[in-house]
Design a protein around this motif. Structure first.
Motif, short mmCIF file in Angstrom:
data_model
loop_
_atom_site.label_atom_id
_atom_site.label_comp_id
_atom_site.label_asym_id
_atom_site.label_seq_id
_atom_site.Cartn_x
_atom_site.Cartn_y
_atom_site.Cartn_z
N THR A 74 37.88 94.41 -54.85
CA THR A 74 36.53 94.96 -54.99
C THR A 74 35.59 93.97 -55.66
OG1 THR A 74 37.05 96.05 -57.08
CG2 THR A 74 37.38 97.34 -55.07
N SER A 75 36.13 92.98 -56.35
CA SER A 75 35.27 91.96 -56.98
C SER A 75 35.08 90.75 -56.07
CB SER A 75 35.88 91.52 -58.31
OG SER A 75 37.06 90.79 -58.09
N ASN A 76 35.50 90.87 -54.81
CA ASN A 76 35.37 89.80 -53.82
C ASN A 76 36.18 88.54 -54.15
OD1 ASN A 76 33.73 91.28 -52.08
ND2 ASN A 76 31.91 90.76 -53.28
N LEU A 118 48.62 84.30 -51.37
CA LEU A 118 50.04 84.54 -51.63
C LEU A 118 50.83 83.34 -51.14
CD1 LEU A 118 52.42 86.38 -52.51
CD2 LEU A 118 52.39 87.32 -50.19
N ALA A 119 51.70 82.82 -52.00
CA ALA A 119 52.62 81.74 -51.65
C ALA A 119 54.01 82.20 -52.05
CB ALA A 119 52.24 80.46 -52.39
N GLY A 120 55.03 81.55 -51.56
CA GLY A 120 56.37 81.97 -51.93
C GLY A 120 57.41 80.91 -51.67
N GLY A 121 58.59 81.17 -52.22
CA GLY A 121 59.71 80.27 -52.01
C GLY A 121 60.81 80.49 -53.02
N ALA A 180 47.71 75.45 -52.58
CA ALA A 180 47.56 76.89 -52.31
C ALA A 180 46.49 77.48 -53.22
CB ALA A 180 48.89 77.61 -52.50
N ARG A 181 46.46 77.08 -54.46
CA ARG A 181 45.49 77.61 -55.43
C ARG A 181 44.05 77.27 -55.02
NH1 ARG A 181 42.34 79.86 -58.00
NH2 ARG A 181 42.45 80.49 -60.16
N LYS A 182 43.88 76.11 -54.42
CA LYS A 182 42.54 75.69 -54.00
C LYS A 182 42.01 76.52 -52.82
CE LYS A 182 43.03 70.96 -55.62
NZ LYS A 182 43.29 69.57 -55.24
N LEU A 183 42.88 77.28 -52.19
CA LEU A 183 42.47 78.09 -51.04
C LEU A 183 41.77 79.39 -51.43
CD1 LEU A 183 45.69 77.70 -48.85
CD2 LEU A 183 43.50 76.53 -48.56
N GLY A 184 41.87 79.77 -52.72
CA GLY A 184 41.28 81.04 -53.12
C GLY A 184 41.04 81.13 -54.62
N ASP A 185 40.83 82.36 -55.07
CA ASP A 185 40.50 82.61 -56.48
C ASP A 185 41.70 83.06 -57.31
OD1 ASP A 185 37.64 82.23 -56.03
OD2 ASP A 185 37.79 84.09 -54.88
N VAL A 186 42.68 83.69 -56.67
CA VAL A 186 43.85 84.21 -57.36
C VAL A 186 45.08 83.77 -56.58
CG1 VAL A 186 45.08 86.31 -58.10
CG2 VAL A 186 42.57 86.25 -58.13
N LEU A 187 46.03 83.12 -57.26
CA LEU A 187 47.28 82.69 -56.62
C LEU A 187 48.44 83.53 -57.13
CD1 LEU A 187 48.96 80.89 -54.76
CD2 LEU A 187 49.13 79.25 -56.66
N ILE A 188 49.05 84.26 -56.22
CA ILE A 188 50.23 85.06 -56.49
C ILE A 188 51.41 84.33 -55.86
CG2 ILE A 188 51.32 87.31 -56.20
CD1 ILE A 188 48.56 87.44 -57.57
N VAL A 189 52.52 84.19 -56.60
CA VAL A 189 53.69 83.49 -56.07
C VAL A 189 54.89 84.43 -56.07
CG1 VAL A 189 55.23 81.52 -56.33
CG2 VAL A 189 52.82 81.29 -56.93
N GLY A 190 55.47 84.60 -54.89
CA GLY A 190 56.70 85.36 -54.73
C GLY A 190 57.88 84.42 -54.81
N HIS A 224 44.34 87.74 -48.78
CA HIS A 224 43.44 87.19 -47.77
C HIS A 224 44.08 86.02 -47.05
CE1 HIS A 224 40.73 89.15 -50.71
NE2 HIS A 224 40.17 89.58 -49.60
N ILE A 225 44.90 85.25 -47.81
CA ILE A 225 45.52 84.03 -47.27
C ILE A 225 47.00 84.02 -47.63
CG2 ILE A 225 45.57 81.50 -47.41
CD1 ILE A 225 42.56 81.66 -48.11
N PHE A 226 47.82 83.64 -46.67
CA PHE A 226 49.24 83.40 -46.91
C PHE A 226 49.46 81.90 -46.76
CE2 PHE A 226 53.75 83.45 -45.24
CZ PHE A 226 54.32 83.62 -46.50
N ALA A 227 49.85 81.24 -47.85
CA ALA A 227 50.03 79.78 -47.84
C ALA A 227 51.50 79.43 -47.64
CB ALA A 227 49.54 79.19 -49.16
N LYS A 228 51.75 78.56 -46.69
CA LYS A 228 53.10 78.04 -46.44
C LYS A 228 53.08 76.54 -46.70
CE LYS A 228 56.33 79.90 -44.74
NZ LYS A 228 57.50 80.54 -45.37
N GLY A 229 54.22 76.00 -47.09
CA GLY A 229 54.33 74.57 -47.37
C GLY A 229 54.23 73.73 -46.11
N SER A 230 53.98 72.44 -46.30
CA SER A 230 53.75 71.53 -45.18
C SER A 230 54.94 71.40 -44.24
CB SER A 230 53.35 70.15 -45.70
OG SER A 230 54.40 69.59 -46.47
N ASP A 231 56.13 71.74 -44.71
CA ASP A 231 57.30 71.67 -43.83
C ASP A 231 57.25 72.75 -42.75
OD1 ASP A 231 57.64 73.23 -46.17
OD2 ASP A 231 59.81 73.28 -45.94
N TYR A 232 56.30 73.68 -42.84
CA TYR A 232 56.15 74.72 -41.82
C TYR A 232 55.01 74.44 -40.85
CZ TYR A 232 59.59 77.49 -44.22
OH TYR A 232 60.76 77.92 -44.76
#
Length: 160
Positions: free
Chosen positions: A20-22, A27-30, A46-56, A109-117
């Motif tokens: 709601t705050s735009n 989301l990244a994971g590994g 991955a962090r540069k792609l958005g405002d909040v980085l969540i890592v699974g 908003h974005i799912f970031a995968k590593g360069s090996d993908y």
């Protein structure tokens, strides 16, 4: 949420308020078993792609299934290392072999995968497309891996 290390339920509620705050949520994971420069590069990008980085982070059991070996470090240690990074906003452990369920639950908003993908299919693609999540490759070409480090450090490999 005060602590960077969280569970999926807390994150889902927190992210709903962030939407709601735009804020753009990534989301990244590994496995992040033996943390190395390639992991850092991936997470910084991955962090540069958005405002909040969540890592699974894959659970110990999940790593044992997908890698056919136990992790070097337990999930608690791996999440502590990731939580200590300034580029990471929140970390959670998941028990499945892929992040598909978490993608649907967290709806980043974005799912970031590593360069090996790059130019490769991966199991989370369908879930990301289903929820309208953008898929982005993050980081430079893979220069190291936990598997490479594990091989170099394994006593049985050094004797040969």
């Amino acid at each position: 949420m005060k602590d960077k290390q969280s569970n999926i339920q807390e994150l889902a509620g927190f992210l709903e308020r962030k939407r709601t705050s735009n804020s753009k949520i990534v989301l990244a994971g590994g496995c992040f078993d033996i943390f190395h420069i390639g992991h850092l590069d991936y997470l910084e990008a991955a962090r540069k792609l958005g405002d909040v980085l969540i890592v699974g982070v894959n659970s110990d059991e999940s790593i044992a299934r997908i890698k056919a070996r136990p992790p070097v470090f337990q999930a608690k240690a791996r999440t502590a290392v990731l939580a200590a990074l300034t580029v990471v906003d929140y970390v959670f452990v998941f028990g499945e072999d892929t992040l598909s369920e978490q993608l649907v639950r967290l709806r980043p908003h974005i799912f970031a995968k590593g360069s090996d993908y790059r130019d490769r299919w991966f199991p989370e693609m369908e879930a990301a497309r289903e929820i309208g999540c953008e898929i982005r490759i993050a980081g430079e070409a893979k220069i190291s891996s936990s598997s490479q480090l594990r091989q170099l450090l394994a006593p049985e490999r050094r004797k040969q």
